[in-house]
Enzyme design. Structure first.
Site, PDB file in Angstrom:
ATOM      1  N   HIS A   1      -1.781   3.488   0.420  1.00  0.00           N
ATOM      2  CA  HIS A   1      -1.323   3.066   1.761  1.00  0.00           C
ATOM      3  C   HIS A   1      -2.171   3.904   2.708  1.00  0.00           C
ATOM      4  O   HIS A   1      -2.338   5.085   2.495  1.00  0.00           O
ATOM      5  CB  HIS A   1       0.281   3.451   1.957  1.00  0.00           C
ATOM      6  CG  HIS A   1       0.755   2.656   3.168  1.00  0.00           C
ATOM      7  ND1 HIS A   1       0.641   3.315   4.363  1.00  0.00           N
ATOM      8  CD2 HIS A   1       1.526   1.781   3.355  1.00  0.00           C
ATOM      9  CE1 HIS A   1       1.408   2.525   5.313  1.00  0.00           C
ATOM     10  NE2 HIS A   1       1.933   1.661   4.868  1.00  0.00           N
TER      11      HIS A   1
ATOM     12  N   ASP B   1       3.392   9.846  -3.195  1.00  0.00           N
ATOM     13  CA  ASP B   1       3.984   9.010  -2.375  1.00  0.00           C
ATOM     14  C   ASP B   1       4.965   8.185  -2.824  1.00  0.00           C
ATOM     15  O   ASP B   1       4.642   6.994  -3.491  1.00  0.00           O
ATOM     16  CB  ASP B   1       2.715   7.991  -1.599  1.00  0.00           C
ATOM     17  CG  ASP B   1       3.658   7.099  -0.522  1.00  0.00           C
ATOM     18  OD1 ASP B   1       4.442   7.175  -0.209  1.00  0.00           O
ATOM     19  OD2 ASP B   1       2.525   6.292  -0.112  1.00  0.00           O
TER      20      ASP B   1
ATOM     21  N   GLN C   1       7.829   3.473  -1.769  1.00  0.00           N
ATOM     22  CA  GLN C   1       7.944   2.166  -2.480  1.00  0.00           C
ATOM     23  C   GLN C   1       8.525   2.658  -3.765  1.00  0.00           C
ATOM     24  O   GLN C   1       9.130   1.584  -4.503  1.00  0.00           O
ATOM     25  CB  GLN C   1       6.431   1.570  -2.721  1.00  0.00           C
ATOM     26  CG  GLN C   1       6.589   0.119  -2.826  1.00  0.00           C
ATOM     27  CD  GLN C   1       7.357  -0.499  -1.295  1.00  0.00           C
ATOM     28  OE1 GLN C   1       8.359  -0.997  -1.522  1.00  0.00           O
ATOM     29  NE2 GLN C   1       6.415   0.005  -0.238  1.00  0.00           N
TER      30      GLN C   1
ATOM     31  N   LYS D   1      13.246   1.881   3.315  1.00  0.00           N
ATOM     32  CA  LYS D   1      13.172   1.108   2.236  1.00  0.00           C
ATOM     33  C   LYS D   1      14.003   1.151   1.265  1.00  0.00           C
ATOM     34  O   LYS D   1      14.247   0.347  -0.051  1.00  0.00           O
ATOM     35  CB  LYS D   1      11.723   1.326   1.529  1.00  0.00           C
ATOM     36  CG  LYS D   1      10.423   1.003   2.521  1.00  0.00           C
ATOM     37  CD  LYS D   1       9.291   1.271   1.974  1.00  0.00           C
ATOM     38  CE  LYS D   1       8.175   1.566   2.826  1.00  0.00           C
ATOM     39  NZ  LYS D   1       7.377   0.268   3.099  1.00  0.00           N
TER      40      LYS D   1
ATOM     41  N   CYS E   1      -1.266  -2.589   5.301  1.00  0.00           N
ATOM     42  CA  CYS E   1      -1.797  -0.936   5.457  1.00  0.00           C
ATOM     43  C   CYS E   1      -2.347  -0.584   4.147  1.00  0.00           C
ATOM     44  O   CYS E   1      -2.210   0.668   3.677  1.00  0.00           O
ATOM     45  CB  CYS E   1      -0.654  -0.061   5.846  1.00  0.00           C
ATOM     46  SG  CYS E   1       0.134  -0.574   7.418  1.00  0.00           S
TER      47      CYS E   1
HETATM   48  N1  PMP Z   1       3.433   4.292   1.546  1.00  0.00           N
HETATM   49  C1  PMP Z   1       3.788   3.460   1.131  1.00  0.00           C
HETATM   50  C2  PMP Z   1       3.526   3.062  -0.391  1.00  0.00           C
HETATM   51  C3  PMP Z   1       4.430   2.490   1.886  1.00  0.00           C
HETATM   52  O1  PMP Z   1       4.808   1.339   1.334  1.00  0.00           O
HETATM   53  C4  PMP Z   1       4.861   2.770   3.224  1.00  0.00           C
HETATM   54  C5  PMP Z   1       5.303   1.773   4.155  1.00  0.00           C
HETATM   55  N2  PMP Z   1       5.084   0.569   3.992  1.00  0.00           N
HETATM   56  C6  PMP Z   1       4.333   4.010   3.795  1.00  0.00           C
HETATM   57  C7  PMP Z   1       3.774   4.824   2.715  1.00  0.00           C
HETATM   58  C8  PMP Z   1       4.577   4.543   5.019  1.00  0.00           C
HETATM   59  O2  PMP Z   1       6.044   4.588   5.137  1.00  0.00           O
HETATM   60  P1  PMP Z   1       6.650   4.631   6.747  1.00  0.00           P
HETATM   61  O3  PMP Z   1       6.001   3.598   7.542  1.00  0.00           O
HETATM   62  O4  PMP Z   1       8.143   4.437   6.554  1.00  0.00           O
HETATM   63  O5  PMP Z   1       6.455   5.776   7.348  1.00  0.00           O
END
Ligand code: PMP
Length: 428
Positions: free
Chosen positions: A143, A220, A223, A246, A386
């Site tokens: 991401h 990370d 997810q 999430k 993203c």
């Molecule tokens: N890493 C991953 C794999 C994600 O899916 C996301 C959120 N889409 C993030 C990081 C970022 O998380 P946040 O927007 O809650 O800070």
């Protein structure tokens, strides 16, 4: 002492949540008021955008309302009753959340989410420890939250950033390329589960491979945490980033879990109130441990809400939750493969996949497809998620993504397939 977490989930307290309840999806759905919503066009909402954010059970909403209605106050500051209650609830939530993630409360630093959590490692740890000659290894599946902070570090400190590619046939990481990239690595940052493909990376192996070359590892889990129980101490990663929103919790909060020896190497990130020991006009000294990294008024309501969310999740066996999501996603993906012109990116049918189906239609534009699905009541995500380097690897600018969670049903999946078939027959 007032106990804001008592009886949050139908009279069951956190301590009583040890016995896993069998999954009763209809009973679970009843905990989520939003799931009975009808859209302005009268259609019943079918929420398939869970990889963007999950819905919140009533106990989470109630826990946050109770804080504002009954004991709203700043934490860690005054000595009056309300301040005591707010501090107890904030720290009680930290205990519950850290214990849910298999670690101690002093290894948890509250952040605004996974993005801030990763930035905290980039600014608080990497800027202290890394410079020219150091290598940060990322993957093509990351991401942007796990790419951009490292590119910025590279600009500022001359650190080399290497990307491990994915195999676009199997949609998995190229583990041979990882082995090569690890040569001379100081830090390895890998997504536990891809928000685009639903692929679960072999993080246990990656942690072992990285640590065998002396690199620290950041996983990370934004997810991954909604789909399996993350046990920080037994996984052995140095840093784990998580977002509450999430996994049934509120937006605005997450955390970074940090190994004790890694935390000892960190310097301050955001500075100001709360994180100091003493401030004079000449200089400031800082708190030790996790307190050094929590600046300003804490995220009190959000932490309380997240505490209620882990208490709610704690009722269930995450393995059963995963199996249910995987069943719904596998069935849906298999049906979608039969619809002319639909292409799926990923293998949602694989046992360890986490219920995200990225797809495109060969002639219906992804935005049009999402709007047509929305007309039928189906909320799916459209865009690059993203993850533009991953889109580049897949050779597409964006995808549609249907992503499932514990409250989604086979009935919803069947309705989705019917509506998708109708769209494709009518508009392609
Ligand atoms: N890493 C991953 C794999 C994600 O899916 C996301 C959120 N889409 C993030 C990081 C970022 O998380 P946040 O927007 O809650 O800070």
């Amino acid at each position: 002492m007032y106990s804001p977490h008592a009886a949050l989930i139908g009279g069951r307290s956190f301590d009583q949540c040890g016995d896993d309840l069998p999954l009763d999806i209809e009973a679970i759905r009843a905990d989520f008021p939003i799931l009975s919503r009808r859209l302005p066009n009268g259609k019943q909402l079918v929420y398939f955008d869970n990889a963007a954010t999950s819905q919140k059970p009533k106990c989470v909403i109630d826990a946050m309302s109770r804080y504002y209605e009954e004991y709203n106050s700043n934490a860690h500051r005054a000595i009056h009753t309300l301040a005591d209650e707010a501090t107890a609830a904030l720290e009680g939530a930290r205990d519950m959340i850290s214990s849910y993630f298999g670690t101690s409360s002093d290894q948890l630093i509250y952040t605004s989410g996974a993005t801030e959590a990763i930035n905290l490692v980039a600014y608080g740890w990497a800027r202290e420890k890394l410079g020219k000659g150091d290598v940060v290894v990322l993957t093509e599946m990351e991401h942007h939250a796990d790419i951009v902070p490292w590119q910025q570090l590279s600009i500022d400190k001359g650190v080399e950033v290497r990307f491990v590619p994915i195999d676009t046939e199997s949609f998995t990481l190229d583990m041979d390329a990882l082995e090569v990239a690890l040569d001379g690595a100081s830090l390895v940052c890998v997504v536990h589960t891809s928000n685009v493909l639903g692929v679960r990376n072999p993080i246990e192996k990656i942690i072992e491979m990285s640590q065998s070359v002396g690199a620290r590892v950041l996983i990370d889990c934004a997810q991954g945490a909604p789909h399996e129980r993350i046990d920080f101490d037994s996984l052995g990663a140095d840093f784990i980033a998580i977002s509450a929103h999430k996994m049934a919790g509120p937006t605005g909060i997450g955390c970074i879990l940090v190994k004790k020896d890694a935390m000892a190497e960190m310097g301050p990130f955001m500075t100001g109130g709360s994180m100091i020991k003493r401030v004079t006009m000449e200089k400031s000294t800082f708190q030790d441990g996790n307190a050094m990294f929590e600046t300003g008024t804490p995220r009190i309501a959000e932490a309380i809400g997240w505490g209620a969310a882990v208490e709610w999740l704690n009722q269930f066996d995450m393995g059963e939750i995963h199996d249910h999501i995987n069943d719904v996603a596998s069935w849906t993906a298999a049906q979608m493969r039969e619809i002319p012109g639909i292409k799926i990116y990923g293998e949602p049918e694989r046992e360890d996949s986490s219920g995200a189906i990225s797809f495109l239609h060969e002639s219906i534009q992804s935005l049009d497809l999402a709007l047509l699905l929305d007309e039928g009541g189906f909320a799916v995500r459209t865009g690059h998620h993203c993850a533009q380097p991953l889109m580049d690897a897949l050779g597409v600018p964006s995808t549609n993504r249907a992503s499932f969670w514990v409250y989604n049903t086979m009935g919803e999946a069947e309705a989705f397939i019917d509506h998708l078939r109708y769209i494709v027959e009518r508009f392609s």
